[in-house]
Each structure stands twice: as C-alpha cells, then as structure tokens.
Design an enzyme around this catalytic site. Structure first.
Site, PDB file in Angstrom:
ATOM      1  N   SER A   1      10.435  60.523   8.073  1.00  0.00           N
ATOM      2  CA  SER A   1      11.458  61.301   7.394  1.00  0.00           C
ATOM      3  C   SER A   1      10.796  62.150   6.323  1.00  0.00           C
ATOM      4  O   SER A   1       9.785  61.755   5.749  1.00  0.00           O
ATOM      5  CB  SER A   1      12.505  60.371   6.763  1.00  0.00           C
ATOM      6  OG  SER A   1      13.552  61.126   6.167  1.00  0.00           O
TER       7      SER A   1
ATOM      8  N   ASN B   1      18.959  57.643  10.177  1.00  0.00           N
ATOM      9  CA  ASN B   1      19.575  58.899  10.581  1.00  0.00           C
ATOM     10  C   ASN B   1      21.087  58.767  10.744  1.00  0.00           C
ATOM     11  O   ASN B   1      21.832  59.715  10.486  1.00  0.00           O
ATOM     12  CB  ASN B   1      18.931  59.422  11.865  1.00  0.00           C
ATOM     13  CG  ASN B   1      17.587  60.058  11.600  1.00  0.00           C
ATOM     14  OD1 ASN B   1      16.929  59.752  10.604  1.00  0.00           O
ATOM     15  ND2 ASN B   1      17.150  60.935  12.482  1.00  0.00           N
TER      16      ASN B   1
ATOM     17  N   GLU C   1      22.348  59.113   7.356  1.00  0.00           N
ATOM     18  CA  GLU C   1      22.235  60.531   7.000  1.00  0.00           C
ATOM     19  C   GLU C   1      23.422  61.325   7.532  1.00  0.00           C
ATOM     20  O   GLU C   1      23.995  62.167   6.830  1.00  0.00           O
ATOM     21  CB  GLU C   1      20.926  61.063   7.570  1.00  0.00           C
ATOM     22  CG  GLU C   1      20.658  62.534   7.374  1.00  0.00           C
ATOM     23  CD  GLU C   1      19.411  62.953   8.126  1.00  0.00           C
ATOM     24  OE1 GLU C   1      19.533  63.765   9.074  1.00  0.00           O
ATOM     25  OE2 GLU C   1      18.317  62.457   7.802  1.00  0.00           O
TER      26      GLU C   1
END
Length: 304
Positions: A122, A178, A181
């Site tokens: 990331s 993710n 996110e």
C-alpha cells in the site's frame, strides 16, 4: 546481485527507484524494453531484456519480485519463470493476488524447492517519497532474507512493514485493508455530496475538507487527498461518476460471507461501485416502469 523486479509500472518502477535511493543495485525486467532501459539509465540498476536474462544475472539463491497485475499476468509470468529457477530461490508476489491463489502457487513452486512469498503493498504513487506499507506472508527463513529490502522500501526500518504470518496471510491482510479503504472512501464521498447539495448554506466544501484535516476524528490520508483535489475543483463537472474496482473489495465481501462475519459497510461500498459503472441501470429502469404501472407516474425517456 541477488534481487530483481519484474514489472515496472507505477508501483514496481517507483519501488525500484526507492531501492536505488537507498543504495541497492538490482536487476530489472519489463515487457516494454524501453521502460526497462529508461529506468535502468535513471537508477543505475541493471536492465534485462527477458525473464531468463534477469534470472541469469542474479546470484543464487535469488529473490525475484513480481509487481504484476493479479490474475493472468502473474500466472503467465510464474509459468515462464518456474523452470528457470533453482532450489533455494525465492519468488515474491507483490501484486494484489487472491490469497487462495497464493497458497496454490506456493505448493506448486515447492515442487522445485522454490519458496514463495506474498507481499501486500500500500502507498500508491506516494510510496517513492514516503515509503510503502508492506504486509507479507512468508516462512521465517524467507522473512529474514526479505528484511533488508522491507526496511528500505518501508517508511522507516522499524515501521511500515510486518511479517504477518504464513504464506497467503500478506495478501489476506491487504485484501481486508482494501475492503476497509472502500468503506472509508464511500463515507467521505457521501458526506461531501450531502454538503455540496445542501440548499441555502452555500457550503465551501474545500474549506471544510481543509478544516477537518486538523484535529478532527476523521482526519486521514484520504481526507488529505480529498482536500487537495477540492482546492483545484469543487464542481468536478469534468469527472465521470464511474468508480472502478480491481477485485479486492469483491474478495473481501465473499470472505465475509464464507466466514459468516457481518461486513455491511464494505459490502455496500462495493455495491455502490457497481452502481457507478452502470450495472444498476437496468434494474433502475425496471423500478421506473413498476412505479408507472401502479401509480401512473411519468417515466423519463432516454433521448441519447
């Protein structure tokens, strides 16, 4: 030289640049020779014109780090790479592969006594300057071999990287990362849409984003990025309302179903991405016709 990177896109290329800044010399290969050569001239790394030449350039036991898209691109590269490697070599998958694919590939490479490691990365385009967040799954022995490179790629030698556990755990953790996110992005987008469309107040959403960056409980890197682009353009009239999804959100939602763990925020944020891609259009048309059928409500005709 023991270390090489295959795949020099935005992430792979910048990782090679960061290693050069930290004093490492590595081998490079990309399917576009001009990309390989250009980056080698910029960094002082060794340009290789094929996978085989990269393997041949590295001293054994080698570390070959793949920074390729998940799926076919990674699978094809591993198929080609496997017969070139020797016992004791280590292959690293730094793309966003599905963790179950990682587990399958680990067993397959072990047949040739080649180790496999999965690294969730990331940091995006800011990783070159700020360092990358690295979450990896590996044997203890492989983790020791990778530690010097993790320390250089991460924001600092003592933070920003973690040996999460066995092979597969790195990409599992990145998958969940993710999914989170997705949910954070969706919440920010919905909140700013509410403020932008509130009549009467004429809210300056750019100023609000900047305000929230300081002392607010919602301050984050995502908010920093939001404040930055809103400073340039609050209307976003030239931006199409289309949000892609690269797979990790889908895998996270499916994993939640398999484990029976409620994850409504992450799942709904994934559904909203599908909606932005026009995948809900047919269903919305059906809703309009149903409403017309029972209530006589007008249907807006598509004039395109």
């Amino acid at each position: 030289m023991e270390f090489g990177i295959v795949g020099l896109g935005r992430m792979g290329g910048n990782m090679a640049r960061r290693l050069a800044l930290k004093g490492e010399k590595i081998a490079l290969f990309n399917r576009s020779p001009e990309v390989t050569q250009g980056l080698a001239e910029e960094t002082g790394h060794l340009a290789c014109d094929s996978l085989q030449s990269l393997v041949d350039a590295l001293a054994t036991p080698r570390i070959v780090w793949l920074m390729l898209p998940a799926g076919d691109a990674t699978e094809v590269a591993l198929q080609a790479l496997r017969p070139m490697l020797a016992p004791g070599d280590l292959v690293v998958d730094g793309g966003n592969s599905f963790y179950k694919d990682v587990q399958r590939r680990t067993a397959w490479l072990a047949e040739r006594q080649v180790e496999f490691c999965d690294v969730g990365v990331s940091g995006g385009v800011w990783g070159l300057e700020n360092g990358y967040c690295l979450m990896f799954g590996a044997s203890d022995e492989a983790a020791v071999r990778l530690k010097p490179y993790m320390e250089k790629l991460a924001p600092a030698p003592d933070r920003g990287w973690l040996h999460c556990g066995m092979v597969g755990s790195g990409h599992f953790v990145k998958m969940v990362h993710n999914g989170i996110e997705y949910g954070m992005m969706q919440a920010l987008a919905e909140g700013f849409a509410l403020m932008k469309n509130k009549p009467g107040f004429d809210l300056d959403v750019s100023s609000i984003a900047e305000l929230w960056r300081h002392g607010s409980v919602v301050q984050s890197w995502l908010l920093d990025l939001t404040a930055d682009f809103l400073t340039q353009d609050q209307s976003l009239e030239t931006v199409q309302p289309y949000v892609g999804d690269s797979g990790e959100g889908r895998w996270t939602a499916l994993e939640a179903i398999e484990l029976g763990i409620p994850a409504p925020v992450m799942t709904l944020s994934l559904m909203m991405r599908f909606a932005s891609q026009g995948k809900g259009d047919y269903g919305n048309k059906m809703l309009a016709k149903m409403r017309q059928g029972f209530g006589g409500h007008a249907v807006k005709e598509d004039t395109k």
